[in-house]
Enzyme design. Structure first.
Site, mmCIF file in Angstrom:
data_model
loop_
_atom_site.group_PDB
_atom_site.id
_atom_site.type_symbol
_atom_site.label_atom_id
_atom_site.label_comp_id
_atom_site.label_asym_id
_atom_site.label_seq_id
_atom_site.Cartn_x
_atom_site.Cartn_y
_atom_site.Cartn_z
ATOM 1 N N ASP A 32 0.856 -1.195 0.000
ATOM 2 C CA ASP A 32 0.000 0.000 0.000
ATOM 3 C C ASP A 32 0.883 1.232 0.000
ATOM 4 O OD1 ASP A 32 -3.294 0.180 0.835
ATOM 5 O OD2 ASP A 32 -2.131 2.041 0.838
ATOM 6 N N THR A 124 -13.355 -2.976 -9.191
ATOM 7 C CA THR A 124 -14.529 -2.851 -10.062
ATOM 8 C C THR A 124 -14.253 -1.735 -11.066
ATOM 9 O OG1 THR A 124 -15.906 -3.537 -8.212
ATOM 10 C CG2 THR A 124 -17.022 -2.414 -10.046
ATOM 11 N N PHE A 255 -32.120 -9.276 -0.491
ATOM 12 C CA PHE A 255 -32.030 -7.939 -1.093
ATOM 13 C C PHE A 255 -33.402 -7.354 -1.397
ATOM 14 C CE2 PHE A 255 -27.923 -6.019 -1.699
ATOM 15 C CZ PHE A 255 -27.196 -6.956 -0.986
ATOM 16 N N LEU A 256 -34.359 -7.710 -0.573
ATOM 17 C CA LEU A 256 -35.708 -7.191 -0.735
ATOM 18 C C LEU A 256 -36.139 -6.512 0.569
ATOM 19 C CD1 LEU A 256 -37.400 -7.476 -3.306
ATOM 20 C CD2 LEU A 256 -38.660 -9.336 -2.216
ATOM 21 N N GLY A 259 -36.420 0.125 3.165
ATOM 22 C CA GLY A 259 -35.881 1.002 4.203
ATOM 23 C C GLY A 259 -35.327 2.277 3.605
ATOM 24 N N CYS A 266 -19.784 0.958 -2.722
ATOM 25 C CA CYS A 266 -19.918 0.152 -3.947
ATOM 26 C C CYS A 266 -21.186 0.455 -4.748
ATOM 27 C CB CYS A 266 -19.852 -1.328 -3.602
ATOM 28 S SG CYS A 266 -18.232 -1.806 -2.990
ATOM 29 N N ARG A 336 -18.887 5.396 4.027
ATOM 30 C CA ARG A 336 -18.903 5.969 2.676
ATOM 31 C C ARG A 336 -20.352 5.994 2.162
ATOM 32 N NH1 ARG A 336 -14.272 2.442 -0.271
ATOM 33 N NH2 ARG A 336 -15.273 0.859 1.001
HETATM 34 N N1 LIG Z 1 -15.343 -2.633 -0.326
HETATM 35 C C1 LIG Z 1 -15.856 -3.741 -0.816
HETATM 36 O O1 LIG Z 1 -16.587 -4.440 -0.115
HETATM 37 C C2 LIG Z 1 -15.558 -4.181 -2.220
HETATM 38 C C3 LIG Z 1 -16.029 -5.425 -2.661
HETATM 39 C C4 LIG Z 1 -15.785 -5.819 -3.986
HETATM 40 C C5 LIG Z 1 -15.112 -4.965 -4.852
HETATM 41 N N2 LIG Z 1 -14.688 -3.761 -4.393
HETATM 42 C C6 LIG Z 1 -13.922 -2.909 -5.313
HETATM 43 O O2 LIG Z 1 -12.572 -3.055 -4.897
HETATM 44 C C7 LIG Z 1 -11.836 -1.848 -5.099
HETATM 45 C C8 LIG Z 1 -11.226 -1.401 -3.782
HETATM 46 O O3 LIG Z 1 -12.259 -1.020 -2.917
HETATM 47 P P1 LIG Z 1 -12.012 -0.767 -1.359
HETATM 48 O O4 LIG Z 1 -13.355 -0.536 -0.772
HETATM 49 O O5 LIG Z 1 -11.143 -1.816 -0.817
HETATM 50 O O6 LIG Z 1 -11.187 0.620 -1.432
HETATM 51 P P2 LIG Z 1 -10.364 1.353 -0.246
HETATM 52 O O7 LIG Z 1 -10.430 2.795 -0.562
HETATM 53 O O8 LIG Z 1 -10.847 0.835 1.075
HETATM 54 O O9 LIG Z 1 -8.864 0.832 -0.410
HETATM 55 C C9 LIG Z 1 -8.005 1.219 -1.427
HETATM 56 C C10 LIG Z 1 -6.570 1.072 -0.911
HETATM 57 O O10 LIG Z 1 -5.675 1.252 -2.006
HETATM 58 C C11 LIG Z 1 -4.566 2.024 -1.559
HETATM 59 N N3 LIG Z 1 -3.906 2.617 -2.734
HETATM 60 C C12 LIG Z 1 -4.302 3.695 -3.464
HETATM 61 N N4 LIG Z 1 -3.434 3.905 -4.476
HETATM 62 C C13 LIG Z 1 -2.492 2.926 -4.400
HETATM 63 C C14 LIG Z 1 -1.366 2.582 -5.173
HETATM 64 N N5 LIG Z 1 -1.025 3.288 -6.262
HETATM 65 N N6 LIG Z 1 -0.611 1.515 -4.794
HETATM 66 C C15 LIG Z 1 -0.940 0.790 -3.696
HETATM 67 N N7 LIG Z 1 -2.006 1.065 -2.929
HETATM 68 C C16 LIG Z 1 -2.782 2.119 -3.278
HETATM 69 C C17 LIG Z 1 -5.181 3.013 -0.594
HETATM 70 O O11 LIG Z 1 -4.203 3.570 0.265
HETATM 71 C C18 LIG Z 1 -6.187 2.112 0.147
HETATM 72 O O12 LIG Z 1 -5.589 1.472 1.252
HETATM 73 C C19 LIG Z 1 -12.860 -0.881 -5.725
HETATM 74 O O13 LIG Z 1 -12.771 -0.980 -7.124
HETATM 75 C C20 LIG Z 1 -14.188 -1.415 -5.244
HETATM 76 O O14 LIG Z 1 -15.250 -1.025 -6.088
HETATM 77 C C21 LIG Z 1 -14.870 -3.364 -3.098
HETATM 78 O O1 LIG Z 2 -32.333 -5.748 1.092
HETATM 79 C C1 LIG Z 2 -31.446 -4.904 1.238
HETATM 80 C C2 LIG Z 2 -30.053 -5.193 1.147
HETATM 81 C C3 LIG Z 2 -29.140 -4.158 1.303
HETATM 82 N N1 LIG Z 2 -29.543 -2.893 1.545
HETATM 83 C C4 LIG Z 2 -28.541 -1.813 1.669
HETATM 84 O O2 LIG Z 2 -27.693 -1.859 0.531
HETATM 85 C C5 LIG Z 2 -26.384 -1.400 0.854
HETATM 86 C C6 LIG Z 2 -25.339 -2.378 0.367
HETATM 87 O O3 LIG Z 2 -25.418 -3.580 1.111
HETATM 88 P P1 LIG Z 2 -24.546 -4.865 0.721
HETATM 89 O O4 LIG Z 2 -24.689 -5.108 -0.726
HETATM 90 O O5 LIG Z 2 -24.885 -5.947 1.654
HETATM 91 O O6 LIG Z 2 -23.087 -4.349 1.090
HETATM 92 P P2 LIG Z 2 -21.735 -4.090 0.265
HETATM 93 O O7 LIG Z 2 -20.652 -4.497 1.177
HETATM 94 O O8 LIG Z 2 -21.777 -2.704 -0.298
HETATM 95 O O9 LIG Z 2 -21.736 -5.158 -0.942
HETATM 96 C C7 LIG Z 2 -22.126 -4.850 -2.290
HETATM 97 O O10 LIG Z 2 -21.072 -4.209 -2.983
HETATM 98 C C8 LIG Z 2 -19.847 -4.976 -3.021
HETATM 99 C C9 LIG Z 2 -18.810 -4.127 -3.720
HETATM 100 O O11 LIG Z 2 -18.973 -4.105 -5.108
HETATM 101 C C10 LIG Z 2 -20.114 -6.291 -3.742
HETATM 102 O O12 LIG Z 2 -18.919 -7.036 -3.794
HETATM 103 C C11 LIG Z 2 -21.221 -7.071 -3.037
HETATM 104 O O13 LIG Z 2 -21.507 -8.275 -3.746
HETATM 105 C C12 LIG Z 2 -22.458 -6.186 -2.958
HETATM 106 O O14 LIG Z 2 -23.471 -6.851 -2.199
HETATM 107 C C13 LIG Z 2 -26.382 -1.178 2.370
HETATM 108 O O15 LIG Z 2 -26.523 0.207 2.611
HETATM 109 C C14 LIG Z 2 -27.600 -1.942 2.858
HETATM 110 O O16 LIG Z 2 -28.170 -1.386 4.014
HETATM 111 C C15 LIG Z 2 -30.901 -2.601 1.630
HETATM 112 O O17 LIG Z 2 -31.276 -1.450 1.841
HETATM 113 N N2 LIG Z 2 -31.806 -3.615 1.476
#
Ligand SMILES: NC(=O)c1ccc[n+]([C@@H]2O[C@H](COP(=O)([O-])OP(=O)(O)OC[C@H]3O[C@@H](n4cnc5c(N)ncnc54)[C@H](O)[C@@H]3O)[C@@H](O)[C@H]2O)c1
Ligand SMILES: O=c1ccn([C@@H]2O[C@H](COP(=O)(O)OP(=O)(O)O[C@H]3O[C@H](CO)[C@@H](O)[C@H](O)[C@H]3O)[C@@H](O)[C@H]2O)c(=O)[nH]1
Length: 439
Positions: A32, A124, A255-256, A259, A266, A336
C-alpha cells in the site's frame, strides 16, 4: 502448491483478500502507498472493522505467511501473482469511475517485473479497462508479454468479507491465455475444492459480470423501496408485501429489505459509473432505468427526513433527535455514502439537535461529519430526545428495551427507517412507532 502472492491496495477489499490468501496457504505480501496503514497491518491490526479480520491478520502475520510493505520493487521481486485491489471511486465532477489508482498500479509495478508473472485485477472497473491495462503492462514490463494480465472481479460484502472470500458464490476468471487460466485455477484450488463454481471468460465479460451484479442488486432494493412509496400512499404494509413476494422462489427474499436505501463504497458509485460507461459506448438508453434506481434510492433518504419532521410536529428547531446508526450497514464501520449520516446531516442543517451513536463507526463518522453530536451509548444518545431515528439495523438496536428507554427520552417516538424493530413491542411500551412504507 503455495504461490507467492502480492495484494496491492489494502483497503476493505485488499486487506481481506491478503489475509484470506494466506489462510488458503499462500505466501502473501500486502502493498500500500499508505505507510501508516502498512505499519498497522504489519502489527496484525485491521485498519477498519470487519468481523474476524483482525484475528486472521494477526494469525498469519505471526506465522510469517503474511507481510506488508510500501515498496513496489520488493513486491515485483517477490510475487508470482500480483492482485490489484486499489479503489475506483466516483470522479469528483461526474458519474464516471476514477481509474487513476488502477492505472497507477501498472505504472508503478510493471517497470520492476523482471520475471514471468500474472497481474490480476480485482477492482470494479468500467468495461474496457482490462484490455487497456494489459497493453500498458506489456509495454512497460522488462519481461514484456511474460507479464500477463487477468481480470478476477470480487463480490464480497462488507460484514461477511471473510466468509465471502473463502466460500464465494462463484469465481470469475477473465483471461487471455490457458496459462493464466491454469494459474488462477491452481491458486484458488482450496476454494474451488469446496464446490465453488468457476466461470472462465474474456476481459470485457468479466468486468461486466461485476457491474451488472451490483446493478441488479441495487435494482432489487430500489424495486422494494418503490413499492414502499406506493404502500405509503395506498395504506399498505411493505414489510408484509416483501414477505409475501419472497415466498415466490422466482423472486426470492434476499435484497428485498425495504428502508432508507442503499449506500456504501460500492452500489451507489458502481451504478453511476456503469451508466457513464454505457454513455461512452453509445448505449446509454440500455441503462436509463438505473437513473430511476438511483432516484428512488435518494428519495428514500428525503422521505425519512420528512417522516422524522412530521413526527417532530413539523419542525426540527428546538428538537433533540437521537440517531441510531452511522455505518452504511451493520457489522461494518464504513460510512462511505452512508444513508444514516446523510439523513442525520440533513436534519441538523434543518435545525435539529442531532446526536448519533453507532457501535463501530463513531471515529469514521466524526471524521466525515464533525459537526454532529456523538454519544457513547444508545442510552446516552436518547437522553431527552424528542425523536429516536433508527438508520442502521445493528443487532444491538434490535435488542433495545423500549420499556426502560421510555423514561430516558423526552417524548417516546421512534422512526424505524430499516424496519428492524418489533412495532408491537414498542407500541406496547407506550411509544409512537413509525416505519417507512408501513401503516
Ligand atoms: N469494499 C468492498 O466491499 C468491495 C467489494 C468488492 C469490490 N470492491 C472494489 O474493490 C476496489 C477497492 O475497494 P475498497 O473498498 O477496498 O477501497 P479502499 O479505498 O478501502 O482501499 C483502497 C486502498 O488502495 C490504496 N492505494 C491507493 N493507491 C495505491 C497505489 N497506487 N498503490 C498501492 N495502494 C494504493 C489506498 O491507500 C487504500 O488502502 C474498488 O474498485 C471497489 O469497487 C470493493
Ligand atoms: O435488502 C437490502 C439489502 C441491502 N440494503 C442496503 O444496501 C447497501 C449495500 O449492502 P450490501 O450489498 O450488503 O453491502 P456491500 O458491502 O456494499 O456489498 C455490495 O457491494 C460490493 C462491492 O462491489 C459487492 O462485492 C457485493 O456483492 C455487494 O453486495 C447497504 O446500505 C444496505 O443497508 C438494503 O437497503 N436492502
Amino acid at each position: 502448491m503455495p504461490f507467492r502472492v502480492t495484494v496491492i491496495g489494502t483497503g476493505y477489499l485488499g486487506a481481506t483478500h491478503a489475509a484470506c490468501m494466506a489462510e488458503i496457504g499462500h505466501e502473501v505480501l500486502g502493498v500500500d502507498v499508505d505507510a501508516e496503514r502498512v505499519a498497522a497491518l504489519q502489527a496484525g491490526r485491521a485498519p477498519f472493522y470487519e468481523p474476524g479480520l483482525e484475528a486472521l491478520l494477526a494469525k498469519h502475520v505471526a506465522d510469517g505467511r503474511l507481510r506488508f510493505t510500501t515498496s513496489y520493487e520488493e513486491a515485483a521481486a517477490f510475487g508470482d501473482v500480483h492482485f490489484s485491489c486499489v479503489g475506483t471511486p466516483q470522479v469528483e465532477n461526474g458519474y464516471a469511475a476514477d481509474v487513476r489508482y488502477v492505472d497507477a498500479v501498472i505504472e508503478q509495478l510493471a517497470p520492476h517485473l523482471k520475471r514471468p508473472c500474472l497481474v490480476v485485477g480485482k477492482s470494479t472497473v468500467p468495461v474496457g479497462t482490462a484490455s487497456r491495462l494489459a497493453d500498458r503492462l506489456t509495454e512497460l514490463a522488462p519481461v514484456g508479454e511474460l507479464a500477463e494480465l487477468a481480470w478476477n472481479p470480487e463480490f464480497l460484502r462488507e460484514g461477511f468479507a471473510i466468509e465471502d472470500t473463502l466460500s464465494p458464490d462463484r469465481l470469475v476468471f477473465g483471461v487471455r491465455s490457458d496459462a493464466s487460466r491454469a494459474t488462477l485455477e491452481e491458486l484458488y484450488r482450496p476454494v474451488t475444492d469446496k464446490g465453488t463454481p468457476v466461470v472462465v471468460t474474456d476481459f470485457p465479460t468479466a468486468e461486466l459480470v461485476k457491474t451488472s451484479a451490483n446493478a441488479f442488486l441495487a435494482t432489487k432494493i430500489s424495486f422494494i423501496n418503490a413499492m414502499a412509496e406506493v404502500c405509503e400512499a395506498g395504506g399498505a404494509d411493505v414489510g408484509k408485501l416483501a414477505e409475501a413476494l419472497s415466498h415466490d422462489e422466482r423472486i426470492g427474499g434476499r435484497f428485498l429489505r425495504p428502508g432508507v436505501g442503499f449506500g456504501g463504497g460500492c452500489l451507489p458509485k458502481d451504478i453511476r459509473a456503469f451508466m457513464a460507461r454505457a454513455g461512452e459506448l453509445g448505449v446509454d438508453q440500455a441503462l436509463t432505468f438505473l437513473r430511476e434506481v438511483d432516484s428512488i434510492n435518494m428519495r428514500r433518504r428525503t422521505r425519512t427526513v420528512e417522516l422524522a419532521r412530521e413526527q417532530c410536529d413539523g419542525q426540527f428547531l428546538g428538537r433533540r433527535i437521537a440517531v441510531l446508526g452511522a455505518a452504511f450497514k451493520p457489522d461494518s464501520d464504513d460510512v462511505r455514502d452512508s444513508p444514516a449520516l446523510n439523513v442525520a446531516g440533513r436534519i441538523q442543517l434543518m435545525g435539529g439537535d442531532v446526536t448519533v451513536y453507532d457501535p463501530k463507526a463513531m471515529d469514521n463518522a466524526r471524521k466525515s461529519f464533525p459537526t454532529l453530536g456523538y454519544a457513547l451509548s444508545p442510552e446516552d444518545a436518547l437522553q431527552g430526545a424528542h425523536l429516536v431515528l433508527l438508520l442502521t439495523e445493528w443487532e444491538e438496536f434490535r435488542n433495545l428495551n423500549p420499556e426502560r428507554l421510555r423514561d430516558v427520552v423526552a417524548v417516546p417516538r421512534v422512526v424505524d427507517a430499516r424496519g428492524a424493530l418489533d412495532p408491537a413491542q414498542w407500541r406496547r411500551a407506550g411509544w409512537t412507532y413509525r416505519a417507512l412504507g408501513r401503516p
